[in-house]
Write a protein that holds these residues in place. Structure first.
Motif, mmCIF file in Angstrom:
data_model
loop_
_atom_site.group_PDB
_atom_site.id
_atom_site.type_symbol
_atom_site.label_atom_id
_atom_site.label_comp_id
_atom_site.label_asym_id
_atom_site.label_seq_id
_atom_site.Cartn_x
_atom_site.Cartn_y
_atom_site.Cartn_z
ATOM 1 N N UNK A 167 25.835 16.559 25.912
ATOM 2 C CA UNK A 167 26.106 17.980 25.725
ATOM 3 C C UNK A 167 26.957 18.467 26.887
ATOM 4 N N UNK A 169 29.233 22.091 27.743
ATOM 5 C CA UNK A 169 29.820 23.365 27.327
ATOM 6 C C UNK A 169 31.302 23.334 27.653
ATOM 7 N N UNK A 171 33.500 25.488 26.687
ATOM 8 C CA UNK A 171 34.093 26.839 26.625
ATOM 9 C C UNK A 171 35.060 26.954 25.445
ATOM 10 N N UNK A 232 28.685 20.492 17.096
ATOM 11 C CA UNK A 232 27.452 19.744 17.368
ATOM 12 C C UNK A 232 27.248 18.731 16.254
ATOM 13 N N UNK A 250 26.984 17.975 21.658
ATOM 14 C CA UNK A 250 27.301 19.391 21.489
ATOM 15 C C UNK A 250 28.346 19.765 22.513
ATOM 16 N N UNK A 252 28.916 23.020 22.921
ATOM 17 C CA UNK A 252 28.591 24.434 23.137
ATOM 18 C C UNK A 252 27.624 24.642 24.289
ATOM 19 N N UNK A 253 26.818 23.635 24.580
ATOM 20 C CA UNK A 253 25.773 23.804 25.598
ATOM 21 C C UNK A 253 25.841 22.665 26.611
ATOM 22 N N UNK A 254 25.205 22.893 27.740
ATOM 23 C CA UNK A 254 25.166 21.876 28.779
ATOM 24 C C UNK A 254 23.970 20.950 28.583
#
Lengths: 353, 353
Positions: A167, A169, A171, A232, A250, A252-254
């Motif tokens: 995962x 992020x 951005x 994701x 993903x 979108x998230x860390x």
């Protein structure tokens, strides 16, 4: 040869982040280097970008600077092309380099789908050049140690499940539609960008075989699709022997944890820490309550391990590498194709003309 | 009423582990109790087992002791039947208790499949008795706090992914084929035994709605089947809004981490520690780098929270509970049915006569 070790002269295609990491690593001074790497030429979309890249990453060196890729392929002082372009360009870049009788190390994902990869390998076979997907993580001493411990020494007993999540992020919302991370025509999506590492750990953790020797898992997958690309992806691999790998990505998230991969067996488990692409250490936990942390020296980022292997293969006259053979690249892409078929992410290039 | 609070008189069916936990918790002295619970009667397959259970778990108390279940149902001093039998017996036990006009709290999984549950709820509706699946975890203050934080206060922003794994080495290989953990006719398998908790966290983490208000996720699932029952199940839930829940269970291996559930959002994540059935604490991590650990007092195991809720419902004349309404039990079983349909685990009771 230089200092008695194999020397390989690289032509680098594209001057983005991954190329900078690769070049930085290859010119590191290493005491255990198995080969000597010369960055012979840099090719970018403009000569200014190529020059800026060389000045920043190869200070004091004097690579040939080209404002296009074709001149890199044509440079007779270049032995091998490193391809660091977005996934969607790999097929053309590979075919062009092969046509110029250059060896090739092409970043992952090797191509957008298995069909493209087969075309590239067919061309390489005809020309007799070396080519490999730059799945650098597989060449880490950490990775080789994990594989040896679980599959040869069987320290955790019968393997039951493997979990790996990548995962990051990225951005996405702040990027323009032309970004390689957003444009499906450039291979956008978490799966090919980072999920391929989760899948790699799922495969390596579940099965000692790769390529033609690998078992074929059943797959169940879902993807979260936004604006035509996956943000994701999650997939379950079920092996004929009952082992399961749960792999996910993903953008979108860390990361939810510093532990990015866990391999569970009947006698214990292994937790791997760091990034799935660039793991830092792992800990072996045995059922008897004992544990052992395995740490590894890694100057730079660790791209030189694959580069050294490539140099030795080429010096020995081999056209593929045994850690990342052609059949393994095709197999991984077939699995990615199936995950996308179930999940819904499509690339325009999937449509056969 | 006793001491001014609602009193409920329980008849306990079956004297296995789960019944012992339930009874131990109900007779705990608690300062914040919302209801007063009397274990009025114990029913087991033999009067000796019932007596031994009462002596061990209800010392100094004087419950009615029965060597069968029917006399518990018939006991006019019993208000509600607690059913702690294996899953496969729940349908019959529930119907028998309902026929005797008793209220019912029935352990999870409520029945083997959604069809059985609908039959039971239809019967309860006709008789006008209260009935609920004993999904005790949903009544934990910890659980209610997590739900409030993520869905009402939205502290982690837009929820993206939920992970929950329940792994517990149940020493399957050492058990005889008659064990409820090995006999498909008794509902054997990791999914209904422990995976139901992973699924519960996947649902609660992904969606503020339950029962009729819940969104319907797509499902992709695989199961490792041995001797006709699942020893490991993994499922991916994909919601219409793109959220993913990755839920898994195994009865071959122990937990890979003390963190059993992670809920990831655009503004941070929550890590829940303990068992998925009986979580102990959770930590909220925000993107700004701050974190907060939430701890909860929990004398005993925490079965009294659901029991108190049941007592208040019955005192108020309600036939179902709003935290675990009938529609939610049916929905969860429909999801479990679909996971089994894809994964391959079957119960003989799935075949409609």
């Amino acid at each position: 040869m230089s200092n008695g070790i194999t020397t390989l002269r690289w032509g680098v295609i594209a001057t983005g982040l991954i190329s900078s990491w690769f070049v930085d690593d290859l010119v590191l001074s290493r005491k255990d280097a198995k080969a000597y790497h010369i960055i012979q030429a840099i090719g970018s979309s403009s000569i200014e970008k190529a020059r800026a890249f060389a000045e920043k990453h190869l200070p004091g060196q004097n690579p040939a600077i080209y404002g296009n890729y074709d001149e890199v392929y044509a440079d007779s002082n270049v032995d091998i092309i490193y391809i660091g372009t977005p996934h969607a360009l790999h097929k053309k870049n590979c075919l062009d380099a092969i046509s110029a009788d250059k060896h090739v190390l092409c970043e992952k994902a090797f191509t957008l789908n298995a069909r493209e990869a087969r075309v590239v390998f067919e061309a390489a076979k005809k020309r007799g050049v070396f080519i490999m997907e730059a799945m650098w993580t597989r060449f880490y001493p950490l990775t080789r140690t994990v594989i040896s411990l679980i599959h040869e020494q069987r320290v955790i007993g019968d393997i039951q499940r493997v979990f790996c999540d990548f995962a990051m992020d990225q951005k996405i919302a702040s990027l323009g539609p032309e970004s390689r991370l957003k444009d499906p025509a450039l291979g956008a999506g978490s799966l090919l960008d980072i999920g391929i590492y989760s899948l790699t750990w799922g495969l390596l953790g579940s099965d000692s075989g790769i390529g033609a020797e690998a078992q074929t898992p059943e797959i169940a997958a879902k993807q979260t699709i936004q604006d035509g690309f996956d943000v994701a992806t999650s997939a379950i691999l079920l092996y004929p022997n009952g082992r399961q790998a749960i792999v996910s990505s993903s953008n979108l998230v860390n990361p939810k944890s510093n532990i990015i991969c866990t391999i569970q067996g009947s006698n214990g488990h292994i937790d791997i820490a760091g990034f799935p692409s660039a793991p830092e250490y792992f800990t072996l936990y045995l059922k008897d309550g004992s544990s052992k942390k395995y740490e590894f020296e890694r100057p730079g980022r660790g791209f030189y391990w694959e580069a050294d292997a490539v140099a030795l293969d080429i010096a020995a006259g081999r056209v593929q590498n045994q850690i990342m053979p052609w059949a393994e690249t095709v197999r991984v892409l077939e699995l990615l194709d199936e995950i996308r078929r179930q999940g819904g992410a499509k690339f325009p290039q999937d449509e056969v003309a």
